[in-house]
Design a protein around this motif. Structure first.
Motif, PDB file in Angstrom:
ATOM      1  N   ARG A 234      28.933-106.407 114.715  1.00  0.00           N
ATOM      2  CA  ARG A 234      29.201-106.089 115.991  1.00  0.00           C
ATOM      3  C   ARG A 234      28.814-107.324 117.180  1.00  0.00           C
ATOM      4  NH1 ARG A 234      27.663-100.720 114.268  1.00  0.00           N
ATOM      5  NH2 ARG A 234      25.377-100.912 115.047  1.00  0.00           N
ATOM      6  N   TYR A 274      27.407 -97.414 118.057  1.00  0.00           N
ATOM      7  CA  TYR A 274      28.714 -97.722 118.076  1.00  0.00           C
ATOM      8  C   TYR A 274      29.357 -97.429 119.324  1.00  0.00           C
ATOM      9  CZ  TYR A 274      33.392 -98.325 115.964  1.00  0.00           C
ATOM     10  OH  TYR A 274      34.601 -98.657 115.396  1.00  0.00           O
ATOM     11  N   ARG A 275      28.962 -96.394 119.810  1.00  0.00           N
ATOM     12  CA  ARG A 275      29.597 -96.040 121.337  1.00  0.00           C
ATOM     13  C   ARG A 275      29.180 -96.993 122.436  1.00  0.00           C
ATOM     14  NH1 ARG A 275      31.994 -95.877 125.208  1.00  0.00           N
ATOM     15  NH2 ARG A 275      32.350 -93.965 126.743  1.00  0.00           N
ATOM     16  N   LEU A 278      31.434-100.118 121.884  1.00  0.00           N
ATOM     17  CA  LEU A 278      32.815-100.081 122.576  1.00  0.00           C
ATOM     18  C   LEU A 278      32.958-100.100 124.068  1.00  0.00           C
ATOM     19  CD1 LEU A 278      34.190 -96.863 120.677  1.00  0.00           C
ATOM     20  CD2 LEU A 278      34.569 -99.456 120.233  1.00  0.00           C
ATOM     21  N   ILE A 288      40.928-101.799 123.753  1.00  0.00           N
ATOM     22  CA  ILE A 288      40.680-101.653 122.213  1.00  0.00           C
ATOM     23  C   ILE A 288      41.690-100.968 121.695  1.00  0.00           C
ATOM     24  CG2 ILE A 288      39.151-100.687 120.796  1.00  0.00           C
ATOM     25  CD1 ILE A 288      36.919-100.933 122.840  1.00  0.00           C
ATOM     26  N   ALA A 322      34.914 -92.722 118.884  1.00  0.00           N
ATOM     27  CA  ALA A 322      35.664 -93.582 119.657  1.00  0.00           C
ATOM     28  C   ALA A 322      36.351 -93.458 120.680  1.00  0.00           C
ATOM     29  CB  ALA A 322      36.585 -94.223 118.290  1.00  0.00           C
ATOM     30  N   GLU A 325      35.444 -93.548 124.423  1.00  0.00           N
ATOM     31  CA  GLU A 325      35.735 -94.914 125.501  1.00  0.00           C
ATOM     32  C   GLU A 325      37.179 -95.100 125.916  1.00  0.00           C
ATOM     33  OE1 GLU A 325      35.615 -97.508 127.243  1.00  0.00           O
ATOM     34  OE2 GLU A 325      33.917 -97.407 126.412  1.00  0.00           O
ATOM     35  N   VAL A 328      39.954 -97.419 124.609  1.00  0.00           N
ATOM     36  CA  VAL A 328      40.403 -97.057 123.312  1.00  0.00           C
ATOM     37  C   VAL A 328      42.122 -96.781 123.909  1.00  0.00           C
ATOM     38  CG1 VAL A 328      40.722 -95.855 121.116  1.00  0.00           C
ATOM     39  CG2 VAL A 328      38.655 -96.903 122.067  1.00  0.00           C
TER      40      VAL A 328
END
Length: 386
Positions: A234, A274-275, A278, A288, A322, A325, A328
């Motif tokens: 990342r 992870y959040r 993003l 994304i 995911a 966000e 996305v």
């Protein structure tokens, strides 16, 4: 389409050539297929669209042409088409000296147009997908000038050929790494890096934009979700984006492959990190796309009910993070049905049970994974669509 640093699918591409014999070698049979000329009506597509998300899947000519039932499912459920095989070099340039063969790409782009599916064309820069016509180390053995002529000459011809026919291009696939990397996060073992040098990525983006100025351009990568290297991967991607933006390179979208592994997913998926990743990508002004989502069902019992429930749970966990966000905008499965999954070819289960990574089973019937994806779209916050 993960690389040597993770999953590979070279054997799938070569194996797929056997199935491709069913195509009969020409475009006419494919072009004579009845096309829908209407937007998809499937529940996954509609639920995603209601939240400003476009749902779709990869597809290849060797899948949809000889299989009208699958083609019908694909036309109904997929709202965007990722070119799975037909623009890879085993099709496009089967040997180093071959002229470019656009016949397969033309067929799959025509199929998508007939289904009102915008196309994500893949991949302009990748070190895989070469097929049997290439020596294993062919790309590494090129001189700098030969590498430049080969890569950039192919990009120019290909993007010019399809300019205006596709929504987006995966320009650079799997060019970053968490370990073997330079100061900007780029993978130093990449053959184009070793022959052309670290500018090959920015040059590819600039050339693609020059040839198709209205298309969205992606940098695409895997391995952000779980594993000991996920955090470093990342970080490398953020560095690569920062570098490209510092050079005013037209990179518009981060593609996240999202090849997920059920084995220990709940334990190993750091949802907060992870959040944050993003959000960091979105803060840099990129959209994304989730480009190749599936679930490798390792660590799950072979019996179908419990395995399907475990796969569905991974989808639920992943998408619940995911889709929070708003950047996305696209979610693509890597195939719609277990009938066509690269995982069965490249990574069969040790117990011999057939892989079940996708929303529809081999009989094209919806599975718990389908319900999990559908509910994730229904629960997702709305966003401004592309």
């Amino acid at each position: 389409m993960a690389g040597q640093r993770g999953l590979r699918r070279r054997s799938f591409l070569v194996g797929g050539m056997g199935a491709a014999v069913l195509l009969g070698g020409g475009a006419s049979q494919f072009m004579n297929m009845r096309v829908a000329w209407a937007a998809p009506t499937g529940n996954l597509y509609q639920a995603a669209l209601a939240k400003g998300i476009r749902y779709g899947s990869s597809a290849a000519t060797w899948q949809v042409q000889p299989d009208p039932d699958y083609a019908a499912l694909y036309a109904r459920e997929s709202g965007m088409l990722l070119t799975e095989d037909d623009l890879l070099w085993y099709r496009l340039k089967p040997t180093q000296s071959s002229p470019l063969d656009f016949s397969y790409g033309d067929q799959i782009v025509s199929f998508a147009a007939g289904n009102a599916q915008p196309v994500l064309a893949a991949h302009l820069v990748w070190d895989e997908g070469l097929g049997d016509g290439w020596e294993p180390d062919a790309l590494y053995n090129l001189s700098t000038q030969d590498a430049r002529d080969l890569l950039f000459g192919t990009i120019q011809q290909e993007v010019t050929h399809y300019a205006g026919q596709v929504m987006a291009w995966v320009v650079a696939n799997e060019v970053t790494d968490g370990r073997r990397k330079d100061a900007n996060g780029f993978w130093t073992v990449e053959p184009w890096y070793q022959t052309i040098g670290p500018t090959f990525v920015e040059e590819a983006f600039n050339l693609a934009h020059q040839c198709d100025p209205n298309a969205l351009l992606l940098i695409d990568e895997f391995g952000f979700e779980t594993g000991s290297n996920a955090a470093a991967r990342r970080t490398s991607m953020l560095k690569a984006i920062d570098y490209l933006q510092s050079k005013n390179v037209p990179v518009h979208v981060l593609g996240i492959q999202a090849h997920l592994n059920a084995n220990g997913f709940s334990r190993n998926f750091d949802k907060a990190a992870y959040r944050t990743f993003l959000s960091d990508v979105a803060a840099r002004g990129l959209s994304i796309f989730i480009t190749e989502m599936d679930v490798q069902d390792d660590g799950l019992k072979a019996d179908i009910p419990s395995r399907d429930a475990g796969v569905a749970d991974v989808y639920s966990q992943y998408l619940s993070v995911a889709l929070q966000e708003p950047a996305v905008k696209v979610v693509l499965n890597f195939g719609l049905s277990d009938r066509y999954t690269w995982l069965q070819e490249d990574f069969p289960r040790k117990d011999g049970a057939a892989r079940r990574p996708l929303p529809f089973d081999e009989n094209l019937q919806p599975k718990p994974a389908y319900t999990a994806i559908l509910q994730a779209f229904q629960n997702a916050p709305a966003r401004t669509p592309l």
